[in-house]
Design a protein around this motif. Structure first.
Motif, PDB file in Angstrom:
ATOM      1  N   LEU A 148       2.645   9.046   1.261  1.00  0.00           N
ATOM      2  CA  LEU A 148       3.029  10.434   1.486  1.00  0.00           C
ATOM      3  C   LEU A 148       1.828  11.367   1.547  1.00  0.00           C
ATOM      4  O   LEU A 148       1.831  12.332   2.291  1.00  0.00           O
ATOM      5  CB  LEU A 148       4.006  10.910   0.405  1.00  0.00           C
ATOM      6  CG  LEU A 148       5.300  10.103   0.268  1.00  0.00           C
ATOM      7  CD1 LEU A 148       6.186  10.687  -0.814  1.00  0.00           C
ATOM      8  CD2 LEU A 148       6.040  10.056   1.594  1.00  0.00           C
ATOM      9  N   GLU A 149       0.819  11.090   0.741  1.00  0.00           N
ATOM     10  CA  GLU A 149      -0.358  11.956   0.725  1.00  0.00           C
ATOM     11  C   GLU A 149      -1.488  11.436   1.612  1.00  0.00           C
ATOM     12  O   GLU A 149      -2.465  12.129   1.843  1.00  0.00           O
ATOM     13  CB  GLU A 149      -0.872  12.127  -0.714  1.00  0.00           C
ATOM     14  CG  GLU A 149      -0.011  13.050  -1.549  1.00  0.00           C
ATOM     15  CD  GLU A 149       0.073  14.452  -0.956  1.00  0.00           C
ATOM     16  OE1 GLU A 149      -0.963  15.103  -0.769  1.00  0.00           O
ATOM     17  OE2 GLU A 149       1.198  14.891  -0.668  1.00  0.00           O
ATOM     18  N   GLY A 150      -1.384  10.187   2.052  1.00  0.00           N
ATOM     19  CA  GLY A 150      -2.366   9.641   2.986  1.00  0.00           C
ATOM     20  C   GLY A 150      -3.700   9.236   2.373  1.00  0.00           C
ATOM     21  O   GLY A 150      -4.701   9.117   3.069  1.00  0.00           O
ATOM     22  N   LEU A 151      -3.724   9.025   1.047  1.00  0.00           N
ATOM     23  CA  LEU A 151      -4.970   8.595   0.407  1.00  0.00           C
ATOM     24  C   LEU A 151      -5.224   7.120   0.717  1.00  0.00           C
ATOM     25  O   LEU A 151      -4.280   6.329   0.870  1.00  0.00           O
ATOM     26  CB  LEU A 151      -4.882   8.760  -1.121  1.00  0.00           C
ATOM     27  CG  LEU A 151      -5.352  10.088  -1.702  1.00  0.00           C
ATOM     28  CD1 LEU A 151      -4.529  11.239  -1.186  1.00  0.00           C
ATOM     29  CD2 LEU A 151      -5.307  10.057  -3.210  1.00  0.00           C
ATOM     30  N   SER A 152      -6.495   6.751   0.807  1.00  0.00           N
ATOM     31  CA  SER A 152      -6.852   5.352   1.012  1.00  0.00           C
ATOM     32  C   SER A 152      -6.600   4.591  -0.289  1.00  0.00           C
ATOM     33  O   SER A 152      -6.462   5.194  -1.359  1.00  0.00           O
ATOM     34  CB  SER A 152      -8.333   5.233   1.390  1.00  0.00           C
ATOM     35  OG  SER A 152      -9.135   5.583   0.264  1.00  0.00           O
ATOM     36  N   TYR A 153      -6.573   3.253  -0.221  1.00  0.00           N
ATOM     37  CA  TYR A 153      -6.409   2.448  -1.434  1.00  0.00           C
ATOM     38  C   TYR A 153      -7.528   2.756  -2.428  1.00  0.00           C
ATOM     39  O   TYR A 153      -7.301   2.813  -3.626  1.00  0.00           O
ATOM     40  CB  TYR A 153      -6.401   0.958  -1.100  1.00  0.00           C
ATOM     41  CG  TYR A 153      -5.096   0.438  -0.540  1.00  0.00           C
ATOM     42  CD1 TYR A 153      -3.995   1.278  -0.339  1.00  0.00           C
ATOM     43  CD2 TYR A 153      -4.941  -0.898  -0.230  1.00  0.00           C
ATOM     44  CE1 TYR A 153      -2.798   0.794   0.162  1.00  0.00           C
ATOM     45  CE2 TYR A 153      -3.745  -1.400   0.275  1.00  0.00           C
ATOM     46  CZ  TYR A 153      -2.682  -0.554   0.458  1.00  0.00           C
ATOM     47  OH  TYR A 153      -1.492  -1.033   0.940  1.00  0.00           O
ATOM     48  N   GLN A 154      -8.732   2.966  -1.916  1.00  0.00           N
ATOM     49  CA  GLN A 154      -9.871   3.283  -2.785  1.00  0.00           C
ATOM     50  C   GLN A 154      -9.614   4.596  -3.534  1.00  0.00           C
ATOM     51  O   GLN A 154      -9.823   4.686  -4.738  1.00  0.00           O
ATOM     52  CB  GLN A 154     -11.166   3.386  -1.952  1.00  0.00           C
ATOM     53  CG  GLN A 154     -12.401   3.775  -2.744  1.00  0.00           C
ATOM     54  CD  GLN A 154     -12.760   2.759  -3.819  1.00  0.00           C
ATOM     55  OE1 GLN A 154     -12.753   1.560  -3.571  1.00  0.00           O
ATOM     56  NE2 GLN A 154     -13.051   3.221  -5.026  1.00  0.00           N
ATOM     57  N   GLU A 155      -9.154   5.612  -2.811  1.00  0.00           N
ATOM     58  CA  GLU A 155      -8.877   6.911  -3.443  1.00  0.00           C
ATOM     59  C   GLU A 155      -7.730   6.793  -4.452  1.00  0.00           C
ATOM     60  O   GLU A 155      -7.794   7.368  -5.542  1.00  0.00           O
ATOM     61  CB  GLU A 155      -8.540   7.957  -2.376  1.00  0.00           C
ATOM     62  CG  GLU A 155      -9.730   8.338  -1.520  1.00  0.00           C
ATOM     63  CD  GLU A 155      -9.335   9.155  -0.294  1.00  0.00           C
ATOM     64  OE1 GLU A 155     -10.067  10.115   0.026  1.00  0.00           O
ATOM     65  OE2 GLU A 155      -8.305   8.845   0.343  1.00  0.00           O
ATOM     66  N   VAL A 156      -6.699   6.027  -4.094  1.00  0.00           N
ATOM     67  CA  VAL A 156      -5.576   5.825  -5.016  1.00  0.00           C
ATOM     68  C   VAL A 156      -6.075   5.132  -6.284  1.00  0.00           C
ATOM     69  O   VAL A 156      -5.698   5.508  -7.400  1.00  0.00           O
ATOM     70  CB  VAL A 156      -4.426   5.018  -4.363  1.00  0.00           C
ATOM     71  CG1 VAL A 156      -3.347   4.671  -5.377  1.00  0.00           C
ATOM     72  CG2 VAL A 156      -3.830   5.780  -3.186  1.00  0.00           C
ATOM     73  N   SER A 157      -6.959   4.155  -6.128  1.00  0.00           N
ATOM     74  CA  SER A 157      -7.483   3.443  -7.302  1.00  0.00           C
ATOM     75  C   SER A 157      -8.279   4.382  -8.207  1.00  0.00           C
ATOM     76  O   SER A 157      -8.214   4.267  -9.429  1.00  0.00           O
ATOM     77  CB  SER A 157      -8.333   2.231  -6.881  1.00  0.00           C
ATOM     78  OG  SER A 157      -9.590   2.640  -6.395  1.00  0.00           O
ATOM     79  N   GLU A 158      -8.999   5.341  -7.615  1.00  0.00           N
ATOM     80  CA  GLU A 158      -9.749   6.310  -8.422  1.00  0.00           C
ATOM     81  C   GLU A 158      -8.807   7.240  -9.177  1.00  0.00           C
ATOM     82  O   GLU A 158      -9.005   7.515 -10.350  1.00  0.00           O
ATOM     83  CB  GLU A 158     -10.692   7.126  -7.527  1.00  0.00           C
ATOM     84  CG  GLU A 158     -11.857   6.324  -6.992  1.00  0.00           C
ATOM     85  CD  GLU A 158     -12.631   7.042  -5.884  1.00  0.00           C
ATOM     86  OE1 GLU A 158     -12.459   8.269  -5.726  1.00  0.00           O
ATOM     87  OE2 GLU A 158     -13.403   6.356  -5.173  1.00  0.00           O
ATOM     88  N   VAL A 159      -7.746   7.717  -8.496  1.00  0.00           N
ATOM     89  CA  VAL A 159      -6.779   8.601  -9.143  1.00  0.00           C
ATOM     90  C   VAL A 159      -6.077   7.862 -10.284  1.00  0.00           C
ATOM     91  O   VAL A 159      -5.913   8.398 -11.376  1.00  0.00           O
ATOM     92  CB  VAL A 159      -5.729   9.128  -8.133  1.00  0.00           C
ATOM     93  CG1 VAL A 159      -4.599   9.858  -8.851  1.00  0.00           C
ATOM     94  CG2 VAL A 159      -6.390  10.042  -7.106  1.00  0.00           C
ATOM     95  N   MET A 160      -5.689   6.606 -10.042  1.00  0.00           N
ATOM     96  CA  MET A 160      -4.921   5.851 -11.023  1.00  0.00           C
ATOM     97  C   MET A 160      -5.818   5.125 -12.040  1.00  0.00           C
ATOM     98  O   MET A 160      -5.308   4.464 -12.936  1.00  0.00           O
ATOM     99  CB  MET A 160      -4.005   4.842 -10.316  1.00  0.00           C
ATOM    100  CG  MET A 160      -2.929   5.517  -9.480  1.00  0.00           C
ATOM    101  SD  MET A 160      -1.807   4.348  -8.669  1.00  0.00           S
ATOM    102  CE  MET A 160      -0.858   3.774 -10.090  1.00  0.00           C
ATOM    103  N   LYS A 161      -7.115   5.237 -11.862  1.00  0.00           N
ATOM    104  CA  LYS A 161      -8.091   4.578 -12.732  1.00  0.00           C
ATOM    105  C   LYS A 161      -7.816   3.072 -12.830  1.00  0.00           C
ATOM    106  O   LYS A 161      -7.642   2.515 -13.910  1.00  0.00           O
ATOM    107  CB  LYS A 161      -8.085   5.200 -14.135  1.00  0.00           C
ATOM    108  CG  LYS A 161      -8.585   6.626 -14.162  1.00  0.00           C
ATOM    109  CD  LYS A 161      -8.647   7.149 -15.581  1.00  0.00           C
ATOM    110  CE  LYS A 161      -9.187   8.562 -15.582  1.00  0.00           C
ATOM    111  NZ  LYS A 161      -9.207   9.149 -16.911  1.00  0.00           N
TER     112      LYS A 161
END
Length: 190
Positions: A148-161
C-alpha cells in the motif's frame, strides 16, 4: 530547506519547521495508519498522535535511519497500540453484555475510505481490507508498508527492525493467507 535542516530547527523548537514536517509527511502517516486500522476517523487521530510524539521526542532522533523510516515506526506502533486498545474495549463490552450490564456489543466494521480506492471498487476494497485486518500484526504491517505504501523490502525491514529475508517470508505468508481468505470470501458471496 532540506530534511536535516528541518530536523535541527525542530530540535531547537522552531514551530515553522514542525509545520513543514507535518505538511510534508501527514499523507504518508495517514495512509499508513488507515492501511492498518481501516477507519478514517481513527487514522486521523493516530496521525495527530504521531506528530505529537514527533514533536515531543525529536531529540531522540539520532539520524541512524532516514526520518521517514523513524516516522513509519512511530506510525506502525501507534496504529497497533490503537488496535489493541480497540480489541480490549470490544472484549470488555462483550463480557459486560454477557452479564447484562450493557445492552449491546460494540462492533466496529471497517469504515473504509482509503484515498486510493475508486468508488465502484469500494465493496471489493472493503472485503480486501477486512481480510488484511485479519492477518497477524507482522504480516499486516509488512503487507501494508510494501503493497500500500510502496516501500521496498529493504525499507520495510528498516521500519520493522528485521532482516530483508524475514520481510520476504512475512510477505509470502501474508499473500498465501490473503489468497486463502479472499477465496473463502468470494466463494461465500457466490
Amino acid at each position: 530547506m532540506n530534511e536535516w535542516t528541518l530536523i535541527e530547527k525542530l530540535k531547537q523548537g522552531d514551530e515553522s519547521a514542525f509545520k513543514t514536517i507535518v505538511e510534508t509527511w501527514q499523507n504518508m502517516v495517514y495512509n499508513t495508519a488507515i492501511g492498518i486500522v481501516q477507519n478514517a476517523e481513527d487514522a486521523e487521530d493516530i496521525t495527530q498522535e504521531v506528530f505529537v510524539q514527533v514533536y515531543q521526542s525529536i531529540s531522540s532522533f539520532k539520524g541512524d535511519s532516514k526520518f521517514s523510516t523513524w516516522l513509519y515506526r512511530i506510525t506502525v506502533t501507534k496504529s497497533l497500540d490503537h488496535e489493541r486498545r480497540k480489541k480490549r474495549k470490544k472484549r470488555f463490552a462483550f463480557v459486560r453484555s454477557l452479564f447484562g450490564e450493557g445492552s449491546e456489543v460494540i462492533v466496529n466494521p471497517p469504515d473504509f475510505n482509503h484515498p486510493g480506492v475508486v468508488l465502484d471498487k469500494k465493496e471489493d476494497a472493503a472485503a480486501l481490507f477486512n481480510v488484511i485486518g485479519q492477518l497477524p500484526d507482522n504480516q499486516r504491517i509488512a503487507f501494508t508498508l510494501h503493497k500500500l505504501e510502496g516501500l521496498s523490502y529493504q525499507e520495510v525491514s528498516e521500519v520493522m527492525k528485521t532482516t530483508v529475508s524475514s520481510v520476504e517470508s512475512l510477505m509470502h505468508r501474508a499473500k498465501t493467507n490473503l489468497r486463502k481468505k479472499l477465496e473463502e470470501y468470494f466463494r461465500d458471496q457466490a
